[in-house]
Write a protein that holds these residues in place. Structure first.
Motif, short mmCIF file in Angstrom:
data_model
loop_
_atom_site.label_atom_id
_atom_site.label_comp_id
_atom_site.label_asym_id
_atom_site.label_seq_id
_atom_site.Cartn_x
_atom_site.Cartn_y
_atom_site.Cartn_z
N ALA A 184 26.10 12.51 -4.21
CA ALA A 184 26.09 10.91 -3.81
C ALA A 184 26.09 10.34 -5.08
O ALA A 184 25.73 10.53 -6.25
CB ALA A 184 24.90 10.85 -2.97
N LYS A 185 26.34 9.05 -4.91
CA LYS A 185 26.56 7.98 -5.90
C LYS A 185 25.23 7.75 -6.74
O LYS A 185 24.06 7.85 -6.02
CB LYS A 185 26.90 6.71 -5.49
CG LYS A 185 27.43 5.49 -6.48
CD LYS A 185 27.75 4.39 -5.89
CE LYS A 185 28.36 3.20 -6.95
NZ LYS A 185 28.64 2.14 -6.29
N PRO A 186 25.37 8.17 -7.88
CA PRO A 186 23.93 8.05 -8.71
C PRO A 186 23.03 6.81 -8.72
O PRO A 186 23.68 5.64 -8.43
CB PRO A 186 24.46 7.97 -10.10
CG PRO A 186 25.78 8.48 -10.11
CD PRO A 186 26.39 8.15 -8.88
N ILE A 187 21.69 6.99 -8.50
CA ILE A 187 21.08 5.89 -8.43
C ILE A 187 20.82 5.40 -9.66
O ILE A 187 20.74 5.54 -10.56
CB ILE A 187 19.61 6.71 -8.23
CG1 ILE A 187 19.54 7.43 -6.81
CG2 ILE A 187 18.50 5.30 -8.06
CD1 ILE A 187 18.13 8.13 -6.64
N LYS A 188 20.81 3.63 -9.30
CA LYS A 188 20.81 2.67 -10.28
C LYS A 188 19.97 1.53 -10.10
O LYS A 188 20.45 1.07 -9.06
CB LYS A 188 22.25 2.51 -10.73
CG LYS A 188 22.35 1.31 -11.97
CD LYS A 188 23.79 0.97 -12.12
CE LYS A 188 23.72 0.18 -13.46
NZ LYS A 188 25.13 -0.44 -13.87
N ILE A 189 19.04 1.05 -10.87
CA ILE A 189 18.56 0.03 -10.54
C ILE A 189 19.21 -1.07 -11.30
O ILE A 189 19.07 -1.26 -12.49
CB ILE A 189 16.96 -0.07 -11.10
CG1 ILE A 189 16.05 1.02 -10.30
CG2 ILE A 189 16.31 -1.31 -10.99
CD1 ILE A 189 14.78 1.40 -10.45
N VAL A 190 19.94 -1.98 -10.47
CA VAL A 190 20.83 -2.96 -11.26
C VAL A 190 19.92 -4.24 -11.90
O VAL A 190 20.19 -4.29 -13.18
CB VAL A 190 21.78 -3.62 -10.19
CG1 VAL A 190 22.68 -4.82 -10.80
CG2 VAL A 190 22.62 -2.44 -9.64
N PHE A 191 18.92 -4.65 -11.34
CA PHE A 191 17.99 -5.39 -11.86
C PHE A 191 16.69 -5.49 -11.02
O PHE A 191 16.80 -5.17 -9.90
CB PHE A 191 18.48 -6.94 -12.00
CG PHE A 191 18.83 -7.55 -10.89
CD1 PHE A 191 17.85 -8.11 -9.94
CD2 PHE A 191 20.26 -7.66 -10.24
CE1 PHE A 191 18.19 -8.86 -8.73
CE2 PHE A 191 20.56 -8.16 -9.09
CZ PHE A 191 19.45 -8.99 -8.21
N PHE A 192 15.46 -5.92 -11.66
CA PHE A 192 14.41 -6.11 -10.91
C PHE A 192 13.63 -7.24 -12.01
O PHE A 192 13.56 -7.11 -13.10
CB PHE A 192 13.33 -4.94 -10.99
CG PHE A 192 12.14 -4.87 -10.41
CD1 PHE A 192 11.83 -6.01 -9.28
CD2 PHE A 192 10.94 -4.37 -10.85
CE1 PHE A 192 10.66 -6.13 -8.63
CE2 PHE A 192 9.67 -4.67 -10.18
CZ PHE A 192 9.44 -5.53 -9.23
N LYS A 193 13.24 -8.41 -11.16
CA LYS A 193 12.79 -9.64 -12.10
C LYS A 193 11.78 -10.37 -11.26
O LYS A 193 11.46 -10.14 -10.13
CB LYS A 193 13.77 -10.67 -12.09
CG LYS A 193 15.26 -10.01 -13.02
CD LYS A 193 16.26 -11.14 -13.15
CE LYS A 193 17.57 -10.41 -13.90
NZ LYS A 193 18.55 -11.33 -13.88
N ILE A 194 11.02 -10.82 -12.13
CA ILE A 194 9.94 -11.86 -11.89
C ILE A 194 10.20 -13.17 -12.07
O ILE A 194 10.30 -13.14 -13.35
CB ILE A 194 8.51 -11.43 -12.21
CG1 ILE A 194 8.03 -10.01 -11.76
CG2 ILE A 194 7.27 -12.33 -11.92
CD1 ILE A 194 6.48 -9.49 -12.24
N ASN A 195 10.49 -14.09 -11.38
CA ASN A 195 10.87 -15.31 -11.53
C ASN A 195 12.09 -15.66 -12.51
O ASN A 195 12.29 -16.36 -13.35
CB ASN A 195 9.51 -16.24 -12.19
CG ASN A 195 8.80 -16.67 -11.13
OD1 ASN A 195 8.92 -16.41 -9.86
ND2 ASN A 195 7.56 -17.05 -11.63
N GLY A 196 12.91 -14.58 -12.24
CA GLY A 196 14.36 -14.42 -12.79
C GLY A 196 14.25 -13.66 -14.23
O GLY A 196 15.31 -13.72 -15.09
#
Length: 298
Positions: A184-196
């Motif tokens: 399966a396509k590799p897991i990737k956290i593209v972004f995780f932000k607090i108030n940008g």
């Protein structure tokens, strides 16, 4: 009666010789055959007496199959890929001048086709498509080719190459690859932000509202926003900052267990709200008690 027409297979010459050429037997199936030719003649032995003689000659003939373009080898450059990667197929074909087209099929372990096959026309021992003409090289009455095709599904597959020859409809030369695993396509956290902001350490004020935003790539995965629970792969959430607002983590789990978990979090410092002082009591200016009046003597 002498036959003189050139269209007939047999003719009698002026020397009374019977000559036959291009006599069709009607046999077209491959195999080994024995053909006998028998000539009978009458031999006069006495007055009004004749003896019939027979002369036989035999020839052996073998009819071979009509040659076709034959797949000698077919393989992939690796045995494991991720979905979306290109698989490089290599193959060699004998007698490429007879090749009409090739077909690439994708099958699962039970030999069942799972995707629409891909067909490529050939002309003069190479791809008919101008974009692919440099993908084949000829050597010793065979060609070696290499092309890249994208993976579309995750799973275990066997790829099969079929070579079709010109003017032959009932015979195909097939060759299968080894089993290939597409992950399966590799897991990737593209972004995780607090108030940008995606800074690891965050300082927030108690009682304020903040916005969490995230996006995750992957298949067959579970996304959890700790401590709030399961969430979609892409989303946002407004939350209020409390005293216990210490750590927030985005956790991504591969349900199949074939990929390691991925996570991203923040270390948060909360500026707590200080209690307001009592406006009626000032510790700096205490109110002195009013003295009780003393009785004066009359």
């Amino acid at each position: 009666q002498k036959k003189t027409s050139k269209n007939l297979p047999c003719q009698i010459t002026s020397q009374d010789e019977l000559i036959c050429n291009q006599f069709e037997t009607g046999i077209r199936t491959k195999g080994k055959y024995i053909f006998d030719i028998k000539a009978k003649y009458r031999q006069r032995q006495a007055f009004f007496s004749q003896n019939i003689q027979t002369i036989t000659q035999t020839t052996n003939v073998e009819i071979l199959e009509k040659p076709i373009a034959e797949v000698l080898d077919f393989k992939t450059d690796k045995l494991q890929y991720h979905k979306g990667e290109n698989i490089v197929f290599d193959w060699s074909i004998k007698r490429p001048e007879l090749l009409d087209k090739i077909e690439v099929l994708t099958k699962i372990e039970q030999n069942t086709q799972v995707e629409e096959s891909m067909t490529f026309k050939f002309k003069k021992s190479t791809f008919d498509d101008p974009k692919l003409k440099d993908k084949c090289k000829g050597q010793d009455n065979k060609i070696k080719c290499a092309i890249s095709l994208p993976t579309k599904k995750a799973g275990n597959f066997i790829y099969e190459l079929k070579a079709y020859s010109l003017n032959i409809n009932d015979r195909v030369s097939p060759k299968s690859s080894n089993q290939v695993e597409v992950l399966a396509k590799p897991i990737k956290i593209v972004f995780f932000k607090i108030n940008g902001s995606d800074q690891l350490n965050q300082v927030l004020n108690e009682g304020k509202n903040v916005t969490l935003t995230w996006q995750v790539e992957g298949e067959n995965i579970q996304v959890k926003l700790v401590p709030y629970g399961n969430v979609n792969q892409k989303g946002s959430m407004n939350v209020s900052v409390t005293k216990n607002f210490r750590n927030i983590t985005l956790l991504v789990t591969d349900i199949s267990g074939k990929q390691p978990n991925q996570e991203k979090g923040f270390v948060i410092t909360v500026n707590e709200i200080q209690p307001s002082p009592n406006p009626f009591i000032s510790p700096l200016n205490p109110i002195a008690p009013i003295p009780s009046p003393k009785n004066k003597p009359l």
